[in-house]
Design a protein around this motif. Structure first.
Motif, PDB file in Angstrom:
ATOM      1  N   MET A  47      76.082 -43.712  95.031  1.00 26.04           N
ATOM      2  CA  MET A  47      76.269 -44.838  94.127  1.00 26.04           C
ATOM      3  C   MET A  47      76.458 -46.156  94.878  1.00 26.04           C
ATOM      4  N   SER A  48      76.940 -46.099  96.120  1.00 23.06           N
ATOM      5  CA  SER A  48      77.140 -47.330  96.888  1.00 23.06           C
ATOM      6  C   SER A  48      75.810 -48.050  97.111  1.00 23.06           C
ATOM      7  N   GLY A  49      74.734 -47.283  97.334  1.00 28.43           N
ATOM      8  CA  GLY A  49      73.423 -47.896  97.526  1.00 28.43           C
ATOM      9  C   GLY A  49      72.633 -48.024  96.248  1.00 28.43           C
ATOM     10  N   ALA A  50      72.751 -47.026  95.364  1.00 24.97           N
ATOM     11  CA  ALA A  50      71.996 -47.059  94.104  1.00 24.97           C
ATOM     12  C   ALA A  50      72.400 -48.257  93.255  1.00 24.97           C
ATOM     13  N   ALA A  51      73.687 -48.661  93.356  1.00 23.29           N
ATOM     14  CA  ALA A  51      74.177 -49.785  92.554  1.00 23.29           C
ATOM     15  C   ALA A  51      73.408 -51.072  92.846  1.00 23.29           C
ATOM     16  N   ILE A  52      72.921 -51.227  94.083  1.00 29.70           N
ATOM     17  CA  ILE A  52      72.154 -52.424  94.454  1.00 29.70           C
ATOM     18  C   ILE A  52      70.894 -52.514  93.598  1.00 29.70           C
ATOM     19  N   PHE A  53      70.192 -51.379  93.457  1.00 30.57           N
ATOM     20  CA  PHE A  53      68.935 -51.360  92.715  1.00 30.57           C
ATOM     21  C   PHE A  53      69.165 -51.321  91.208  1.00 30.57           C
ATOM     22  N   TYR A 169      74.426 -41.397 101.406  1.00 30.93           N
ATOM     23  CA  TYR A 169      74.000 -42.560 102.188  1.00 30.93           C
ATOM     24  C   TYR A 169      72.565 -42.375 102.701  1.00 30.93           C
ATOM     25  N   VAL A 170      72.276 -41.172 103.201  1.00 37.40           N
ATOM     26  CA  VAL A 170      70.921 -40.887 103.697  1.00 37.40           C
ATOM     27  C   VAL A 170      69.911 -40.958 102.555  1.00 37.40           C
ATOM     28  N   SER A 171      70.311 -40.445 101.384  1.00 37.04           N
ATOM     29  CA  SER A 171      69.449 -40.515 100.199  1.00 37.04           C
ATOM     30  C   SER A 171      69.159 -41.971  99.834  1.00 37.04           C
ATOM     31  N   ASN A 172      70.181 -42.814  99.894  1.00 37.52           N
ATOM     32  CA  ASN A 172      69.989 -44.243  99.624  1.00 37.52           C
ATOM     33  C   ASN A 172      68.930 -44.841 100.546  1.00 37.52           C
ATOM     34  N   TYR A 173      69.107 -44.569 101.837  1.00 40.91           N
ATOM     35  CA  TYR A 173      68.201 -45.159 102.828  1.00 40.91           C
ATOM     36  C   TYR A 173      66.783 -44.609 102.644  1.00 40.91           C
ATOM     37  N   GLY A 174      66.675 -43.286 102.403  1.00 47.00           N
ATOM     38  CA  GLY A 174      65.352 -42.677 102.275  1.00 47.00           C
ATOM     39  C   GLY A 174      64.608 -43.148 101.039  1.00 47.00           C
ATOM     40  N   PHE A 175      65.284 -43.125  99.876  1.00 46.36           N
ATOM     41  CA  PHE A 175      64.599 -43.488  98.633  1.00 46.36           C
ATOM     42  C   PHE A 175      64.432 -45.000  98.465  1.00 46.36           C
ATOM     43  N   SER A 176      65.125 -45.787  99.299  1.00 49.91           N
ATOM     44  CA  SER A 176      64.908 -47.239  99.257  1.00 49.91           C
ATOM     45  C   SER A 176      63.542 -47.605  99.828  1.00 49.91           C
ATOM     46  N   LYS A 177      62.896 -46.643 100.522  1.00 49.22           N
ATOM     47  CA  LYS A 177      61.602 -46.891 101.160  1.00 49.22           C
ATOM     48  C   LYS A 177      60.417 -46.581 100.247  1.00 49.22           C
ATOM     49  N   ILE A 178      60.672 -45.926  99.098  1.00 50.84           N
ATOM     50  CA  ILE A 178      59.539 -45.569  98.231  1.00 50.84           C
ATOM     51  C   ILE A 178      59.041 -46.822  97.507  1.00 50.84           C
ATOM     52  N   PRO A 179      57.804 -46.802  97.028  1.00 54.26           N
ATOM     53  CA  PRO A 179      57.294 -47.962  96.289  1.00 54.26           C
ATOM     54  C   PRO A 179      58.151 -48.244  95.046  1.00 54.26           C
ATOM     55  N   ASN A 180      58.409 -49.518  94.821  1.00 55.25           N
ATOM     56  CA  ASN A 180      59.184 -49.970  93.660  1.00 55.25           C
ATOM     57  C   ASN A 180      60.555 -49.298  93.556  1.00 55.25           C
ATOM     58  N   PRO A 181      61.406 -49.433  94.610  1.00 52.24           N
ATOM     59  CA  PRO A 181      62.723 -48.769  94.587  1.00 52.24           C
ATOM     60  C   PRO A 181      63.649 -49.293  93.489  1.00 52.24           C
ATOM     61  N   THR A 182      63.433 -50.535  93.048  1.00 57.04           N
ATOM     62  CA  THR A 182      64.292 -51.091  91.999  1.00 57.04           C
ATOM     63  C   THR A 182      64.134 -50.318  90.691  1.00 57.04           C
ATOM     64  N   LYS A 183      62.911 -49.818  90.415  1.00 54.56           N
ATOM     65  CA  LYS A 183      62.673 -49.093  89.170  1.00 54.56           C
ATOM     66  C   LYS A 183      62.815 -47.579  89.325  1.00 54.56           C
ATOM     67  N   MET A 184      62.384 -47.042  90.465  1.00 57.86           N
ATOM     68  CA  MET A 184      62.332 -45.594  90.625  1.00 57.86           C
ATOM     69  C   MET A 184      63.286 -45.044  91.686  1.00 57.86           C
ATOM     70  N   TRP A 186      66.443 -45.590  92.628  1.00 57.29           N
ATOM     71  CA  TRP A 186      67.793 -45.199  92.239  1.00 57.29           C
ATOM     72  C   TRP A 186      67.782 -43.959  91.336  1.00 57.29           C
ATOM     73  N   ARG A 187      66.691 -43.743  90.578  1.00 54.76           N
ATOM     74  CA  ARG A 187      66.605 -42.566  89.717  1.00 54.76           C
ATOM     75  C   ARG A 187      66.513 -41.291  90.558  1.00 54.76           C
ATOM     76  N   PHE A 188      65.720 -41.356  91.636  1.00 56.51           N
ATOM     77  CA  PHE A 188      65.650 -40.215  92.535  1.00 56.51           C
ATOM     78  C   PHE A 188      66.985 -40.004  93.238  1.00 56.51           C
ATOM     79  N   MET A 189      67.640 -41.102  93.632  1.00 58.27           N
ATOM     80  CA  MET A 189      68.931 -41.013  94.319  1.00 58.27           C
ATOM     81  C   MET A 189      69.953 -40.241  93.480  1.00 58.27           C
ATOM     82  N   LEU A 190      70.011 -40.578  92.183  1.00 57.50           N
ATOM     83  CA  LEU A 190      71.010 -39.949  91.305  1.00 57.50           C
ATOM     84  C   LEU A 190      70.553 -38.575  90.818  1.00 57.50           C
ATOM     85  N   GLY A 191      69.283 -38.447  90.429  1.00 57.40           N
ATOM     86  CA  GLY A 191      68.798 -37.202  89.836  1.00 57.40           C
ATOM     87  C   GLY A 191      68.771 -36.030  90.794  1.00 57.40           C
TER      88      GLY A 191
END
Length: 524
Positions: A47-53, A169-184, A186-191
């Motif tokens: 949530m610390s990283g997902a909250a940004i998106f 934290y690793v999930s945040n960093y990894g999924f922040s690299k996918i296309p359109n991280p603002t829309k998708m 954070w969903r992968f991070m939480l789901g």
């Protein structure tokens, strides 16, 4: 001249005594049970990283982000309050299955959320599951562990919380690299948090039930089988069974495989009266220690640092999102490494020395961090030395926390309550832990805007100083004691404090506790 047979000794007699190895079955049980703590750790870290998106996606204010991040702690109160009674009713093992199923549903709901309200509902469901997991993992682990390695094994839940935070934290960093991280992203991070809950629900089915719960159900034969596997020797298994029978009010001479237990003893009726309305001096002291250690663990600011580390690094002068998330991963790595070190020290050094040293390190790092952030706040240019100092002090703070305060809170609170009060007593400690964490995580952004970010960490340093005094004066050493011996260590603040002080100034491994116990015996 023939040697005297009385003095004749074989070479093996001169061998060094064999080092006691840890019970592998108890180790496996503790390992699997503590995996439920990954659920909380992952949620905190991710949530610390997902909250940004999420903030950018739903166009949320800082106040809504505070509530989103911290509300899970308050929701978990429902789970931790229900877990005590649930675990007394259906057993410790199946309560872990309940925790995993609830969290699974919550993770999926969060991942598919279409708006802020939907996301908050997912947080509610996941929070209930986290509350269940938080309460039951340390209780089960304490109840299956032999006294010789209970500190090591009961620290596992904190180890797995930290492992979960690092994974988040690793999930945040990894999924922040996918296309359109603002829309998708954070969903992968939480789901994706649903995956460990499925694994947990399956592995729990291969674990034995807690021997103490089995005795409370009158299943002495089943309890003996579990104790035989989780004790260091057959003699210890018999001693543990005798202690549990005595605590449960079962005659020691009763050796039937199944005995009839009254409903009151089985399902916890009358426990709240003994715990809150008419506690003995020892139970009152235990309750104060159990609740106090949980309160100070969170009030000293650990969740503010873990949840808002990207914000703290931003205030320190790191502006790149990529660099902020990388620095946050470093926090997770340090936190996990030092908690692993702590697990090997708990049964060697003891609870009190580790706890007091840990809190002293937290006070120093929080004070220095507050000073560095205050300097940065009052200058218009980037001070590289201050940025490095801030990062170093954040790492030192989480290291100091993880070496003592983090694991010892769960070890200590799960081992000090008497058998019939343990589930409810532990759930009260968890409730205080989550309320304190929730309040801090839901107000940290507003707090540092009101008193500056440096002032916020000075406040946490002051709380940690009060915590050090509280721990020094009220918490007796519990190292090496069986769960059934714990109550004898509590009941008189002054004697326990004096005895503990004498121990720490050279009274020997158990000197303070023995003096305190002897004093109790004389007074009674």
């Amino acid at each position: 001249m023939a040697a005297d047979p009385k003095t004749q000794m074989a070479l093996p007699d001169f061998d060094a005594p064999k080092k006691r190895t840890r019970n592998k079955f108890a180790l496996a049980c503790a390992f699997l049970a503590s995996m439920s703590s990954v659920l909380l750790g992952y949620d905190i870290g991710v949530m610390s990283g997902a909250a940004i998106f999420i903030k950018d996606d739903f166009q949320l204010s800082d106040i809504k982000i505070e509530i989103l991040v911290g509300i899970l702690n308050l929701y978990s109160l429902i789970g931790s309050a229900a877990a005590g009674r649930t675990s007394d009713w259906i057993g410790r093992r199946y309560t872990m299955v309940v925790a995993a199923v609830i969290f699974f549903a919550g993770a999926l709901l969060m991942g598919f959320a279409t708006n802020y309200s939907f996301l908050m509902f997912g947080r509610f469901v996941a929070g209930v599951g986290v509350g269940y997991a938080l309460m039951i993992a340390p209780v089960y682990t304490a109840e299956v562990s032999p006294a010789s390695s209970r500190g090591f094994l009961t620290s596992f839940p904190e180890v797995f919380i930290n492992a979960g935070i690092l994974l988040g934290y690793v999930s945040n960093y990894g999924f922040s690299k996918i296309p359109n991280p603002t829309k998708m992203g954070w969903r992968f991070m939480l789901g994706i948090g649903a995956i460990p809950s499925v694994f947990l629900a399956v592995v729990v089915l291969f674990m034995p039930e807690s021997p103490r719960w089995l005795v409370l159900q009158g299943r002495l034969g089943d309890a003996k089988k579990v104790l035989d596997k989780t004790s260091d020797s057959k003699e210890e298994a018999l001693m543990r069974l005798a202690d549990i029978k005595q605590a449960a009010g079962i005659p020691l001479e009763c050796n039937d495989d199944v005995v009839v237990i009254t409903k009151k003893a089985t399902h916890g009726e009358g426990v709240w009266r003994e715990l809150l309305l008419h506690p003995t001096p020892a139970v009152r002291h235990i309750l104060i220690c159990g609740i106090g250690i949980h309160f100070f663990q969170q009030a000293s600011g650990i969740d503010a640092v873990v949840l808002y580390s990207p914000r703290i690094f931003e205030k320190a002068g790191i502006t790149s999102s990529n660099e902020k998330l990388l620095a946050t991963v470093a926090v997770g790595v340090v936190k996990t490494l030092f908690i692993l070190v702590a697990t090997f020290l708990l049964d060697r050094i003891g609870r009190r020395p580790l706890l007091l040293t840990s809190v002293a390190g937290m006070i120093l790092s929080l004070t220095t961090l507050g000073m560095a952030l205050t300097v940065i706040d009052h200058t218009d240019r980037k001070l590289m030395w201050a940025v490095v100092l801030c990062i170093s002090m954040v790492l030192m703070f989480v290291a100091s926390f993880s070496i003592g305060m983090g694991p010892i809170t769960w070890v200590y609170s799960s081992e000090i309550f008497p058998l019939k009060l343990r589930a409810q007593g532990t759930s009260m400690g968890v409730a205080v832990n989550r309320v304190t964490s929730g309040i801090l995580s839901m107000t940290f952004l507003s707090l540092y805007k009101a008193i500056t970010i440096g002032g916020a960490f000075f406040l946490f340093a002051a709380v940690a100083s009060v915590a050090w005094i509280f721990f020094y004066t009220t918490l007796p050493e519990t190292q090496g004691k069986t769960l059934e011996e714990m109550e004898g260590l509590f009941g008189n603040f002054r004697r326990k404090s004096a005895a503990a002080g004498k121990k720490e100034t050279g009274g020997g491994a158990d000197g303070g506790v023995q003096l305190a116990a002897a004093a109790n015996g004389r007074s009674s």
